[in-house]
Design a protein around this motif. Sequence first.
Motif, PDB file in Angstrom:
ATOM      1  N   ALA A   5      -6.299  -4.609 -19.528  1.00 31.76           N
ATOM      2  CA  ALA A   5      -7.467  -5.384 -19.959  1.00 31.76           C
ATOM      3  C   ALA A   5      -7.461  -6.754 -19.289  1.00 31.76           C
ATOM      4  CB  ALA A   5      -7.466  -5.548 -21.469  1.00 31.76           C
ATOM      5  N   GLY A   6      -8.592  -7.127 -18.725  1.00 28.07           N
ATOM      6  CA  GLY A   6      -8.739  -8.432 -18.104  1.00 28.07           C
ATOM      7  C   GLY A   6      -8.108  -8.525 -16.730  1.00 28.07           C
ATOM      8  N   THR A   7      -7.606  -7.431 -16.200  1.00 33.18           N
ATOM      9  CA  THR A   7      -6.982  -7.421 -14.887  1.00 33.18           C
ATOM     10  C   THR A   7      -7.995  -6.939 -13.862  1.00 33.18           C
ATOM     11  OG1 THR A   7      -4.899  -6.852 -15.936  1.00 33.18           O
ATOM     12  CG2 THR A   7      -5.024  -6.555 -13.551  1.00 33.18           C
ATOM     13  N   PRO A   8      -8.107  -7.611 -12.717  1.00 36.18           N
ATOM     14  CA  PRO A   8      -9.027  -7.134 -11.680  1.00 36.18           C
ATOM     15  C   PRO A   8      -8.711  -5.688 -11.314  1.00 36.18           C
ATOM     16  CG  PRO A   8      -8.081  -9.254 -11.068  1.00 36.18           C
ATOM     17  CD  PRO A   8      -7.374  -8.805 -12.305  1.00 36.18           C
ATOM     18  N   PRO A   9      -9.717  -4.894 -10.969  1.00 37.50           N
ATOM     19  CA  PRO A   9      -9.504  -3.464 -10.726  1.00 37.50           C
ATOM     20  C   PRO A   9      -8.428  -3.149  -9.685  1.00 37.50           C
ATOM     21  CG  PRO A   9     -11.841  -3.987 -10.714  1.00 37.50           C
ATOM     22  CD  PRO A   9     -11.091  -5.282 -10.826  1.00 37.50           C
ATOM     23  N   LEU A  10      -8.388  -3.872  -8.572  1.00 37.36           N
ATOM     24  CA  LEU A  10      -7.389  -3.560  -7.549  1.00 37.36           C
ATOM     25  C   LEU A  10      -5.976  -3.862  -8.027  1.00 37.36           C
ATOM     26  CD1 LEU A  10      -9.092  -4.707  -4.239  1.00 37.36           C
ATOM     27  CD2 LEU A  10      -8.787  -2.390  -5.094  1.00 37.36           C
ATOM     28  N   GLU A  15       0.458   1.385  -7.228  1.00 38.81           N
ATOM     29  CA  GLU A  15       0.609   1.055  -5.806  1.00 38.81           C
ATOM     30  C   GLU A  15       0.061   2.157  -4.907  1.00 38.81           C
ATOM     31  OE1 GLU A  15       4.089   0.147  -2.521  1.00 38.81           O
ATOM     32  OE2 GLU A  15       4.585   0.038  -4.640  1.00 38.81           O
ATOM     33  N   THR A  16       0.327   3.415  -5.241  1.00 42.10           N
ATOM     34  CA  THR A  16      -0.171   4.507  -4.393  1.00 42.10           C
ATOM     35  C   THR A  16      -1.683   4.588  -4.433  1.00 42.10           C
ATOM     36  OG1 THR A  16       0.170   6.078  -6.194  1.00 42.10           O
ATOM     37  CG2 THR A  16       1.924   5.897  -4.561  1.00 42.10           C
ATOM     38  N   ASP A  17      -2.290   4.314  -5.598  1.00 37.32           N
ATOM     39  CA  ASP A  17      -3.744   4.339  -5.688  1.00 37.32           C
ATOM     40  C   ASP A  17      -4.364   3.234  -4.854  1.00 37.32           C
ATOM     41  OD1 ASP A  17      -3.647   6.503  -7.383  1.00 37.32           O
ATOM     42  OD2 ASP A  17      -3.832   5.298  -9.212  1.00 37.32           O
ATOM     43  N   SER A  18      -3.795   2.036  -4.912  1.00 36.95           N
ATOM     44  CA  SER A  18      -4.345   0.933  -4.123  1.00 36.95           C
ATOM     45  C   SER A  18      -4.146   1.181  -2.638  1.00 36.95           C
ATOM     46  CB  SER A  18      -3.749  -0.413  -4.543  1.00 36.95           C
ATOM     47  OG  SER A  18      -2.373  -0.453  -4.287  1.00 36.95           O
ATOM     48  N   ARG A  19      -3.031   1.788  -2.255  1.00 33.51           N
ATOM     49  CA  ARG A  19      -2.786   2.122  -0.851  1.00 33.51           C
ATOM     50  C   ARG A  19      -3.827   3.135  -0.371  1.00 33.51           C
ATOM     51  NH1 ARG A  19       2.288   4.041  -0.980  1.00 33.51           N
ATOM     52  NH2 ARG A  19       3.127   1.954  -0.956  1.00 33.51           N
ATOM     53  N   GLN A  20      -4.139   4.111  -1.196  1.00 27.50           N
ATOM     54  CA  GLN A  20      -5.152   5.101  -0.834  1.00 27.50           C
ATOM     55  C   GLN A  20      -6.528   4.460  -0.720  1.00 27.50           C
ATOM     56  OE1 GLN A  20      -4.642   8.027  -3.906  1.00 27.50           O
ATOM     57  NE2 GLN A  20      -2.978   9.057  -2.831  1.00 27.50           N
ATOM     58  N   LEU A  21      -6.825   3.526  -1.609  1.00 23.51           N
ATOM     59  CA  LEU A  21      -8.103   2.823  -1.555  1.00 23.51           C
ATOM     60  C   LEU A  21      -8.212   1.989  -0.276  1.00 23.51           C
ATOM     61  CD1 LEU A  21     -10.761   2.113  -2.992  1.00 23.51           C
ATOM     62  CD2 LEU A  21      -9.544   0.242  -4.096  1.00 23.51           C
ATOM     63  N   ILE A  22      -7.143   1.311   0.075  1.00 22.61           N
ATOM     64  CA  ILE A  22      -7.126   0.504   1.305  1.00 22.61           C
ATOM     65  C   ILE A  22      -7.272   1.409   2.522  1.00 22.61           C
ATOM     66  CG2 ILE A  22      -5.699  -0.994   2.757  1.00 22.61           C
ATOM     67  CD1 ILE A  22      -4.486  -2.071   0.079  1.00 22.61           C
ATOM     68  N   ALA A  23      -6.559   2.535   2.531  1.00 27.12           N
ATOM     69  CA  ALA A  23      -6.652   3.473   3.653  1.00 27.12           C
ATOM     70  C   ALA A  23      -8.075   4.013   3.788  1.00 27.12           C
ATOM     71  CB  ALA A  23      -5.656   4.615   3.468  1.00 27.12           C
ATOM     72  N   ALA A  24      -8.709   4.325   2.677  1.00 30.38           N
ATOM     73  CA  ALA A  24     -10.089   4.822   2.721  1.00 30.38           C
ATOM     74  C   ALA A  24     -11.030   3.752   3.270  1.00 30.38           C
ATOM     75  CB  ALA A  24     -10.532   5.251   1.322  1.00 30.38           C
ATOM     76  N   LEU A  90      -3.986   0.979   9.714  1.00 29.62           N
ATOM     77  CA  LEU A  90      -3.944   2.242   8.971  1.00 29.62           C
ATOM     78  C   LEU A  90      -2.613   2.951   9.191  1.00 29.62           C
ATOM     79  CD1 LEU A  90      -5.547   4.163   7.152  1.00 29.62           C
ATOM     80  CD2 LEU A  90      -6.507   5.188   9.218  1.00 29.62           C
ATOM     81  N   GLN A  91      -2.142   2.961  10.419  1.00 28.66           N
ATOM     82  CA  GLN A  91      -0.847   3.589  10.727  1.00 28.66           C
ATOM     83  C   GLN A  91       0.281   2.871   9.998  1.00 28.66           C
ATOM     84  OE1 GLN A  91      -0.278   6.354  12.476  1.00 28.66           O
ATOM     85  NE2 GLN A  91       1.910   6.196  12.094  1.00 28.66           N
ATOM     86  N   ASN A  92       0.277   1.540  10.022  1.00 29.06           N
ATOM     87  CA  ASN A  92       1.319   0.772   9.328  1.00 29.06           C
ATOM     88  C   ASN A  92       1.276   1.015   7.825  1.00 29.06           C
ATOM     89  OD1 ASN A  92       2.356  -0.379  11.659  1.00 29.06           O
ATOM     90  ND2 ASN A  92       0.989  -2.140  11.555  1.00 29.06           N
ATOM     91  N   LEU A  93       0.083   1.127   7.287  1.00 33.88           N
ATOM     92  CA  LEU A  93      -0.063   1.382   5.849  1.00 33.88           C
ATOM     93  C   LEU A  93       0.495   2.749   5.495  1.00 33.88           C
ATOM     94  CD1 LEU A  93      -1.267   0.321   3.151  1.00 33.88           C
ATOM     95  CD2 LEU A  93      -3.340   1.566   3.758  1.00 33.88           C
ATOM     96  N   SER A  94       0.199   3.747   6.326  1.00 33.61           N
ATOM     97  CA  SER A  94       0.695   5.091   6.020  1.00 33.61           C
ATOM     98  C   SER A  94       2.208   5.157   6.191  1.00 33.61           C
ATOM     99  CB  SER A  94       0.017   6.141   6.886  1.00 33.61           C
ATOM    100  OG  SER A  94       0.349   5.971   8.239  1.00 33.61           O
ATOM    101  N   GLU A  95       2.758   4.418   7.151  1.00 32.07           N
ATOM    102  CA  GLU A  95       4.204   4.395   7.336  1.00 32.07           C
ATOM    103  C   GLU A  95       4.901   3.672   6.194  1.00 32.07           C
ATOM    104  OE1 GLU A  95       4.764   2.621  11.147  1.00 32.07           O
ATOM    105  OE2 GLU A  95       4.171   4.434  12.224  1.00 32.07           O
TER     106      GLU A  95
END
Length: 100
Positions: A5-10, A15-24, A90-95
């Motif tokens: 509650a009260g936390t920004p969505p990102l 961590e894996t969800d935010s990484r997937q969002l960034i990759a997308a 994107l490559q660095n993020l996936s690595e």
Amino acid sequence: MLNYAGTPPLAAMAETDSRQLIAAELRSLIARIEISVRLVDAAMEPEDDSAILSAISGSTEIVVLDDVTPRYATVGAALNACRAELGNALQNLSESGNPA
């Protein structure tokens, strides 16, 4: 249970969800850049190649001044550089998501 509650969505995502969002988002940016590159390439193509070629080959006194192509070429080079850097990101993020 975590209280998001009260936390920004990102910040509230795992961590894996935010990484997937960034990759997308990176993939989306790359796709938009590729569309722009195609538009620039299309704009640089002469509308009527045959008229230009016949005018050039028919006379040595015809000079075609093209002040647009260098700008389009510069734009294309910048877009290609952006696409390459986003691909690297994107490559660095996936690595970073794969534990060693």
